[in-house]
Scaffold this motif. Structure first.
Motif, PDB file in Angstrom:
ATOM      1  N   THR A  26     -14.785 -49.962 -44.128  1.00 14.75           N
ATOM      2  CA  THR A  26     -15.341 -48.744 -44.727  1.00 14.75           C
ATOM      3  C   THR A  26     -16.363 -49.080 -45.805  1.00 14.75           C
ATOM      4  OG1 THR A  26     -13.365 -47.450 -44.220  1.00 14.75           O
ATOM      5  CG2 THR A  26     -14.765 -46.657 -46.012  1.00 14.75           C
ATOM      6  N   GLU A  27     -16.076 -50.074 -46.600  1.00 16.02           N
ATOM      7  CA  GLU A  27     -17.048 -50.498 -47.616  1.00 16.02           C
ATOM      8  C   GLU A  27     -18.344 -50.959 -46.960  1.00 16.02           C
ATOM      9  OE1 GLU A  27     -15.387 -53.454 -50.151  1.00 16.02           O
ATOM     10  OE2 GLU A  27     -13.793 -52.149 -50.914  1.00 16.02           O
ATOM     11  N   GLN A  28     -18.232 -51.664 -45.845  1.00 16.05           N
ATOM     12  CA  GLN A  28     -19.420 -52.126 -45.138  1.00 16.05           C
ATOM     13  C   GLN A  28     -20.235 -50.955 -44.599  1.00 16.05           C
ATOM     14  OE1 GLN A  28     -18.546 -54.919 -42.018  1.00 16.05           O
ATOM     15  NE2 GLN A  28     -20.703 -55.352 -41.580  1.00 16.05           N
ATOM     16  N   VAL A  29     -19.534 -49.953 -44.068  1.00 16.24           N
ATOM     17  CA  VAL A  29     -20.217 -48.772 -43.552  1.00 16.24           C
ATOM     18  C   VAL A  29     -20.983 -48.069 -44.673  1.00 16.24           C
ATOM     19  CG1 VAL A  29     -19.869 -46.453 -42.598  1.00 16.24           C
ATOM     20  CG2 VAL A  29     -18.637 -48.400 -41.624  1.00 16.24           C
ATOM     21  N   TYR A  30     -20.361 -47.916 -45.822  1.00 18.68           N
ATOM     22  CA  TYR A  30     -21.040 -47.256 -46.937  1.00 18.68           C
ATOM     23  C   TYR A  30     -22.241 -48.074 -47.405  1.00 18.68           C
ATOM     24  CZ  TYR A  30     -17.851 -43.350 -47.628  1.00 18.68           C
ATOM     25  OH  TYR A  30     -17.141 -42.176 -47.471  1.00 18.68           O
ATOM     26  N   ARG A  31     -22.111 -49.397 -47.405  1.00 14.04           N
ATOM     27  CA  ARG A  31     -23.260 -50.229 -47.793  1.00 14.04           C
ATOM     28  C   ARG A  31     -24.416 -50.035 -46.812  1.00 14.04           C
ATOM     29  NH1 ARG A  31     -19.246 -54.162 -48.992  1.00 14.04           N
ATOM     30  NH2 ARG A  31     -19.641 -55.235 -47.005  1.00 14.04           N
ATOM     31  N   LEU A  32     -24.081 -49.898 -45.527  1.00 12.36           N
ATOM     32  CA  LEU A  32     -25.121 -49.629 -44.538  1.00 12.36           C
ATOM     33  C   LEU A  32     -25.809 -48.293 -44.817  1.00 12.36           C
ATOM     34  CD1 LEU A  32     -23.303 -50.750 -41.250  1.00 12.36           C
ATOM     35  CD2 LEU A  32     -25.336 -51.815 -42.249  1.00 12.36           C
ATOM     36  N   LEU A  33     -25.023 -47.301 -45.182  1.00  5.08           N
ATOM     37  CA  LEU A  33     -25.597 -46.000 -45.507  1.00  5.08           C
ATOM     38  C   LEU A  33     -26.517 -46.081 -46.718  1.00  5.08           C
ATOM     39  CD1 LEU A  33     -22.481 -43.663 -45.048  1.00  5.08           C
ATOM     40  CD2 LEU A  33     -24.516 -43.716 -43.600  1.00  5.08           C
ATOM     41  N   TYR A  34     -26.067 -46.773 -47.763  1.00 11.43           N
ATOM     42  CA  TYR A  34     -26.891 -46.895 -48.963  1.00 11.43           C
ATOM     43  C   TYR A  34     -28.204 -47.598 -48.649  1.00 11.43           C
ATOM     44  CZ  TYR A  34     -22.263 -46.171 -51.131  1.00 11.43           C
ATOM     45  OH  TYR A  34     -21.022 -45.697 -51.472  1.00 11.43           O
ATOM     46  N   ASP A  35     -28.109 -48.691 -47.883  1.00  8.97           N
ATOM     47  CA  ASP A  35     -29.316 -49.461 -47.561  1.00  8.97           C
ATOM     48  C   ASP A  35     -30.286 -48.644 -46.724  1.00  8.97           C
ATOM     49  OD1 ASP A  35     -30.848 -52.076 -47.174  1.00  8.97           O
ATOM     50  OD2 ASP A  35     -30.371 -51.554 -45.101  1.00  8.97           O
ATOM     51  N   LYS A  36     -29.760 -47.947 -45.731  1.00 10.07           N
ATOM     52  CA  LYS A  36     -30.620 -47.162 -44.852  1.00 10.07           C
ATOM     53  C   LYS A  36     -31.264 -46.011 -45.621  1.00 10.07           C
ATOM     54  CE  LYS A  36     -30.295 -46.391 -39.883  1.00 10.07           C
ATOM     55  NZ  LYS A  36     -29.370 -46.190 -38.749  1.00 10.07           N
ATOM     56  N   ALA A  37     -30.473 -45.357 -46.482  1.00  6.98           N
ATOM     57  CA  ALA A  37     -31.011 -44.257 -47.281  1.00  6.98           C
ATOM     58  C   ALA A  37     -32.122 -44.756 -48.196  1.00  6.98           C
ATOM     59  CB  ALA A  37     -29.905 -43.613 -48.103  1.00  6.98           C
ATOM     60  N   GLU A  38     -31.930 -45.936 -48.767  1.00  6.05           N
ATOM     61  CA  GLU A  38     -32.940 -46.507 -49.652  1.00  6.05           C
ATOM     62  C   GLU A  38     -34.236 -46.780 -48.879  1.00  6.05           C
ATOM     63  OE1 GLU A  38     -32.706 -49.230 -53.619  1.00  6.05           O
ATOM     64  OE2 GLU A  38     -31.063 -49.248 -52.162  1.00  6.05           O
ATOM     65  N   ARG A  39     -34.108 -47.251 -47.661  1.00  9.53           N
ATOM     66  CA  ARG A  39     -35.297 -47.529 -46.839  1.00  9.53           C
ATOM     67  C   ARG A  39     -36.025 -46.241 -46.469  1.00  9.53           C
ATOM     68  NH1 ARG A  39     -32.545 -50.183 -42.103  1.00  9.53           N
ATOM     69  NH2 ARG A  39     -34.619 -50.054 -41.127  1.00  9.53           N
ATOM     70  N   VAL A  40     -35.282 -45.196 -46.166  1.00 10.93           N
ATOM     71  CA  VAL A  40     -35.917 -43.914 -45.845  1.00 10.93           C
ATOM     72  C   VAL A  40     -36.702 -43.401 -47.050  1.00 10.93           C
ATOM     73  CG1 VAL A  40     -35.553 -41.508 -45.199  1.00 10.93           C
ATOM     74  CG2 VAL A  40     -34.208 -43.298 -44.093  1.00 10.93           C
ATOM     75  N   LEU A  41     -36.078 -43.428 -48.222  1.00  8.94           N
ATOM     76  CA  LEU A  41     -36.749 -42.954 -49.432  1.00  8.94           C
ATOM     77  C   LEU A  41     -37.979 -43.787 -49.747  1.00  8.94           C
ATOM     78  CD1 LEU A  41     -33.639 -42.225 -51.685  1.00  8.94           C
ATOM     79  CD2 LEU A  41     -35.081 -40.547 -50.517  1.00  8.94           C
TER      80      LEU A  41
END
Length: 511
Positions: free
Chosen positions: A398-413
């Motif tokens: 779950t921690e890995q999934v959230y890190r993926l979300l944070y990274d992807k969101a940062e790239r979109v922004l």
């Protein structure tokens, strides 16, 4: 004797000229072609026009264009494209379809389909269903994966596109005011300068391909219920050798012009999720310019159509041209990106809300929607609807999934595009982490927390079918005992209808 265009039109408009003896022949006319619908077939001939981007004034040019049209489209729409048909002048001096005499023109022979099945017609009837929008996205993904990569090294192709559009708009002062044309030129050239390096990087990574080139709703048909692209641009290789996102942008723009941003948002999200060529998220930085140029292309076509008309008919194009140019310049002035997070226990309807809210957020056609359930499935390389075991829901995963979300969101922004992220976000640390992504990007942040009675949550998860979430009643009961900590996000009553929940969420969105 030289065969005139009028003679060819007269022949093809005559039902008795066809071996199948249709009762009537219908005509569809574009700025550079005529399509004659006769019984179960259609014959398409090129107009003898010379435009800045094509020249069909010679027999050989028309033959080459028809041949290229067959070559391009048979790969993707083999059931529609049947072959080339010569128009001949027989020994008695009469013209014939596929006769034995001298070839005087060429036609592309196609299987006729119901014009009501064109997506342009379907879209005029109302919003496209999400399932159809997803099918369209999947079709474009397959198409672009199959497109040949063309080796280019810089943004020169897009500069040529902008230059050509500007030149065309400057010659149409009777329809496009000097101020409007100047605003487009200034904004488009400024956007080009900002993304020149990105365009070069995308070209080097294989994003420039021999694409469809004319991928709008009028060139996609529902064939046995499935979307099929046809009529790929055949007359100018440079105009079709483009970044795949510029190809996609025509479709997104057309959906927007039909007033269906939600469908455009679904198509963009599914396309980016499938990542047919790679670096789609970073490529979002090009999207505003791509959309604006696609509107300008449609404007140029409308201008040419007006020039082929006479008198008052030509004048009727003026309001359409004005609306299109207003839209083009609006795309070139996108809003600042923002991050929205949607949290809540399983069954609160996070994904439903996020998907319906995304079209309202940020630059066209709305925010990129990231979903923890989908990212988890992608992490393990399984289909969205495949169930995972308990081990795949452990704390470290779950921690890995959230890190993926944070990274992807940062790239979109970082691309300049807005993003909406949906996950449970039950832990205070998770909520702080997603807010920190927005802070690092210098973007606005909105957190929405969905709440509903426990009985509703359990009933909803038990009723799910074909969804990426694996949560069941036991998971909900476990979550209900969680310590959420301090809740600073906007609380949303999720017990009502999806429309009511969306209305609450929109009341918190800055517009």
């Amino acid at each position: 004797m030289e065969t005139t265009e009028a003679e060819v039109v007269m022949l093809l408009a005559n039902p008795q000229a066809y071996a199948s003896s249709p009762e009537s022949v219908a005509l569809i006319e574009t700025h550079c072609a005529r399509v004659f619908l006769a019984g179960n077939e259609a014959l398409k001939v090129k107009k003898r026009v010379r435009l800045p981007f094509l020249d069909f004034t010679t027999l050989e040019a028309r033959r080459a264009a028809c041949s290229r049209e067959m070559e391009l489209n048979r790969r993707y729409a083999p059931g529609i494209y049947l072959g080339l048909t010569p128009i001949t002048r027989e020994k008695n001096g009469e013209l014939a379809i596929a006769g034995d005499g001298e070839v005087v023109d060429w036609a592309v022979r196609m299987r006729r389909f119901d014009q009501d099945h064109l997506l342009a017609h379907v879209a005029r009837q109302g919003p496209l269903a999400p399932a159809l929008s997803r099918s369209i996205a999947a079709m474009v993904v397959r198409y672009h994966r199959a497109c040949p990569i063309i080796a280019v090294s810089d943004a020169g192709g897009m500069r040529a596109v902008v230059r050509g559009l500007v030149d065309e708009l400057d010659t149409a002062k009777e329809l496009v005011s000097a101020d409007v044309a100047a605003a487009f030129r200034e904004r488009a050239e400024a956007a080009l300068d900002r993304i020149a390096a990105l365009l070069g990087q995308r070209a080097a990574s294989g994003a420039v391909r021999r694409c469809h080139g004319d991928l709008h709703l009028g060139n996609i048909v529902l064939d046995h219920g499935q979307p099929v692209a046809f009529d790929a641009l055949e007359f100018n290789e440079a105009l079709a050798t483009i970044d795949v996102l510029y190809d996609l942008a025509f479709l997104l723009m057309d959906l927007e012009q039909h007033g269906d941003r939600p469908a455009a948002n679904v198509v963009l999200n599914d396309y980016c999720l499938a990542a047919p060529v790679g670096h789609e998220i970073e490529g979002l930085g090009c999207l505003s310019l791509f959309l604006a140029c696609r509107v300008a292309v449609r404007t140029v076509v409308a201008i040419e159509r007006a020039r082929q008309m006479a008198g008052s008919s030509a004048n009727r194009e003026a309001p359409s041209v004005a609306r299109l140019m207003e839209s083009a310049n609006r795309y070139l002035d996108p809003p600042k990106p923002a991050l929205t997070a949607v949290g809540g226990l399983s069954g609160t309807g996070k994904s439903t809300l996020a998907a319906s809210l995304a079209p309202y957020l940020g630059a066209a056609p709305g925010a990129i929607h990231l979903r923890s359930d989908v990212e988890r499935k992608r992490l393990f390389g399984v289909a969205e609807t495949s169930r995972l075991g308990a081990a795949q829901y452990g704390g470290e995963v779950t921690e890995q999934v959230y890190r993926l979300l944070y990274d992807k969101a940062e790239r979109v922004l970082a691309s300049g595009h807005s993003v909406i992220v949906d996950a449970v976000f039950a832990a205070r640390e998770e909520r702080m982490a997603i807010a920190a992504v927005a802070e690092r990007a210098g973007c606005a942040f909105l957190g929405l927390w969905l709440e509903a009675p426990a009985a509703d949550l359990i009933a909803r998860v038990e009723a799910r079918r074909g969804d990426a979430s694996d949560a069941d009643a036991a998971v909900v009961r476990s979550q209900l005992g969680s310590d959420l900590g301090e809740m600073t996000w906007q609380r949303i009553d999720a017990a009502g209808t999806p429309a009511a929940v969306l209305a609450q969420a929109l009341s918190h969105v800055e517009t």
